[in-house]
Scaffold this active site. Structure first.
Site, PDB file in Angstrom:
ATOM      1  N   GLN A 118       0.819  -1.216   0.000  1.00  0.00           N
ATOM      2  CA  GLN A 118       0.000   0.000   0.000  1.00  0.00           C
ATOM      3  C   GLN A 118       0.853   1.267   0.000  1.00  0.00           C
ATOM      4  O   GLN A 118       0.472   2.294   0.565  1.00  0.00           O
ATOM      5  CB  GLN A 118      -0.985  -0.001   1.183  1.00  0.00           C
ATOM      6  N   GLY A 396     -31.427  10.488  -8.125  1.00  0.00           N
ATOM      7  CA  GLY A 396     -31.617  11.383  -9.250  1.00  0.00           C
ATOM      8  C   GLY A 396     -33.081  11.704  -9.393  1.00  0.00           C
ATOM      9  O   GLY A 396     -33.558  12.750  -8.963  1.00  0.00           O
ATOM     10  N   ASP A 397     -33.841  10.768  -9.956  1.00  0.00           N
ATOM     11  CA  ASP A 397     -35.266  10.975 -10.171  1.00  0.00           C
ATOM     12  C   ASP A 397     -36.010  11.167  -8.854  1.00  0.00           C
ATOM     13  O   ASP A 397     -36.768  12.125  -8.683  1.00  0.00           O
ATOM     14  CB  ASP A 397     -35.823   9.771 -10.926  1.00  0.00           C
ATOM     15  N   ASP A 445     -33.530   3.706  -5.633  1.00  0.00           N
ATOM     16  CA  ASP A 445     -32.882   2.403  -5.516  1.00  0.00           C
ATOM     17  C   ASP A 445     -31.477   2.412  -6.109  1.00  0.00           C
ATOM     18  O   ASP A 445     -30.570   1.746  -5.586  1.00  0.00           O
ATOM     19  CB  ASP A 445     -33.734   1.299  -6.151  1.00  0.00           C
ATOM     20  N   GLU A 478     -32.267   8.683 -16.795  1.00  0.00           N
ATOM     21  CA  GLU A 478     -31.525   8.267 -17.982  1.00  0.00           C
ATOM     22  C   GLU A 478     -32.387   7.376 -18.890  1.00  0.00           C
ATOM     23  O   GLU A 478     -32.276   7.448 -20.117  1.00  0.00           O
ATOM     24  CB  GLU A 478     -30.245   7.535 -17.554  1.00  0.00           C
TER      25      GLU A 478
END
Length: 578
Positions: A118, A396-397, A445, A478
């Site tokens: 790392q 979004g919606d 969702d 979309e």
């Protein structure tokens, strides 16, 4: 050979004591070997570690705590992928100007740049997203670097936002010289908020007093200045629009609130007063194509919210609360020029539209597929939630529906970066930072899927948050754009997955709701879980046929000049001189 124990004068111990002295009660974190010394010393100091499932969520949670409390939020992530995972959260805090301190570790100094586990230069990755990014290689420098980073995060002398520090693990184990642990480093700073210049205040008063149709728009910088803002609105007879950055700052029943008339008031105002708010894409960049011939008065505590896109006729660089109160105090006793009939008319139309919206939400019909309309879900939540509920909207919606349909006195959302997926982490942090208040996450969702595993964190941390997933089986904005613009749907549909079953698998109360008549009972049972100190999730199946305002606006196809299609057309006409 096992490493030596982490001593009380070690750099890790100093970090923990510093955070405790600065009032940090929780650190959001995901464990790893390179930060284990800090991890164990945090526990020794009694600082609660909220252990998460993804580093991105840790930074989101620290962001939410900072925004809700006005204090420093802290995230601890391990090296390498721990930091790269955290970068989306850091970017969101950067855009939102959230005071977040991100801590990480590095391989031991003798292994630096040799291909250790790392081993990566984190500071080069995060520097453009932070106010301060340093690697601290000597233990004696730890106290001063912590103090500087905290000051930068809180915006002392500049713009607030995330900061980053990392430490080689051998530095964390090494002792800090006692004489370098100066008491003033640990004491919270006595920094005073910047007062406004008297001449700027008077110029602002003169501009406001002459305006007939003044419009205030608040943002991040106005948080905590609600009383002064309300007094100013009443003094000058001004209209008011909130934004997601400051929703709930002015009560919905205040006579200046005209949120339902957003488009009209933006075009009619002759003076626009921004308070701690950038003129970004959500405000049409302040373009005359949308705001007409309005003058601008810009009030902000940092330059990024003062001079962006549209300079003000008057600009006031100061603490927003002090500036607003100074303007109130300096205003003359005479009657201002503002047009009371204009505001009264807007307010009446706002009330009518709001009432119509509320009724239409209750009456919203299911889709042709028989699935619930998203507004029906929000209407049920409106009825059930207490007035002081903290609302986190995500997606979004569904965010487009919730932003309009779900009022809140305290509100969080993805912000102008559009960083969907913040909902569950924000909600968990809100329930821990604000005990006793109802916290609900209203999420689509698709957005829920980004950090769905954090429901495990909610259960383990006993974070009483209600997560309501509006499940339409798609990236709905979309899908609609593809259908209307391209005539074909590609890669934007999801399953109508059973998120409630997932919640139950993590020993969380989970119910799947598919009928309107089952909504109220499911919400009541979920809220009862919250009152008992347990989280809950409702998976509500909604129709993808419902079109949100954002889906109709052109947001998905990204116009060239403005975010919304109507604004883009207006901008083109204005630039052409039409």
């Amino acid at each position: 050979m096992a490493p030596p124990p982490i001593g009380e004068q070690s750099a890790a111990a100093v970090i923990a004591r510093f955070l405790k002295a600065r009032g940090v009660r929780r650190v959001y974190a995901l464990c790893g070997g390179h930060v284990m010394p800090i991890w164990m010393r945090l526990d020794a100091e009694g600082i609660r570690i909220v252990d998460v499932r993804d580093e991105r969520a840790a930074v989101y949670m620290a962001h939410a705590e900072a925004q809700l409390t006005g204090t420093l939020g802290v995230a601890l992530v391990t090296a390498g992928p721990g930091v790269t995972n955290a970068m989306t959260g850091i970017a969101n805090a950067h855009v939102a100007k959230a005071p977040v301190l991100v801590l990480s570790g590095l391989p031991p100094t003798p292994q630096e740049n040799r291909g250790a586990l790392q081993d990566i230069v984190h500071t080069e990755l995060v520097r453009s997203l932070t106010r301060y990014a340093r690697t601290v290689r000597h233990p004696d420098l730890v106290p001063q670097e912590l103090a500087e980073a905290a000051a930068r995060a809180l915006g002392e002398g500049g713009e607030p936002g995330p900061v980053y520090l990392d430490f080689p693990i051998d530095t964390l184990r090494a002792d800090v010289a006692v004489r370098m642990q100066l008491p003033e480093v640990f004491a919270p700073p006595a920094a005073l908020p910047a007062p406004p210049h008297p001449q700027a205040v008077q110029a602002a008063v003169d501009l406001l007093w002459a305006a007939k149709r003044p419009l205030f728009i608040s943002g991040r910088g106005a948080r905590g200045a609600g009383p002064a803002l309300c007094a100013l609105l009443e003094k000058f007879g001004a209209a008011y629009l909130d934004t997601g950055e400051s929703k709930g700052l002015v009560p919905d029943d205040h006579p200046s609130v005209v949120a339902a008339m957003r488009g009209a008031v933006m075009g009619q105002a002759d003076l626009v007063i921004t308070v701690g708010r950038r003129l970004d894409f959500q405000l049409a960049f302040g373009s005359p194509a949308v705001f007409g011939d309005a003058q601008f008065l810009r009030i902000a505590d940092c330059a990024a919210e003062l001079r962006d896109n549209r300079r003000g006729t008057v600009e006031v660089l100061a603490d927003c609360g002090l500036a607003l109160q100074a303007i109130v105090d300096a205003a003359p006793a005479t009657v201002p020029a503002s047009d009371g009939a204009w505001l009264a008319g807007l307010r009446e139309q706002h009330r009518q539209r709001s009432a119509k919206l509320e009724q239409s939400m209750k009456d919203a019909r299911s889709g042709n597929d028989g699935r619930l309309h998203p507004n029906r879900v929000l209407a049920a939540l409106r009825e059930a939630l207490p007035p002081d509920a903290i609302v986190v909207a995500d997606g979004g919606d569904f965010l487009s529906f919730a932003r309009v349909g779900l009022p809140a006195s305290t509100y969080l959302d993805p912000g102008s970066l559009g960083c969907i997926g913040v909902g569950t982490p924000f909600g968990i942090a809100a329930s821990l930072a604000c005990p006793g208040r109802t916290v609900v996450v209203a999420t689509g969702d698709g957005a829920f899927g980004f950090n769905a595993m954090e429901i495990d964190t909610a259960v383990r941390q006993k974070a009483p948050v209600l997560i309501v997933v509006a499940n339409n089986g798609s990236w709905a904005i979309e899908v609609r754009d593809q259908q209307e613009t391209h005539g074909k749907v590609v890669g934007t549909q999801l399953q109508f997955a059973d998120h409630a079953a997932m919640a139950r698998a993590f020993h969380m109360h989970g119910e799947r709701v598919e009928k309107a008549e089952d909504l109220d009972g499911a919400i009541a049972r979920a809220l009862a879980e919250l009152r008992a100190g347990r989280p809950a999730l409702l998976d509500v199946v909604v129709t993808p046929e419902a079109a949100s305002s954002d889906a109709k606006s052109g947001l998905a196809w990204v116009p060239d000049l403005q975010a919304l299609a109507a604004w883009d057309e207006a901008e083109r006409r204005w630039r052409a001189g039409a």
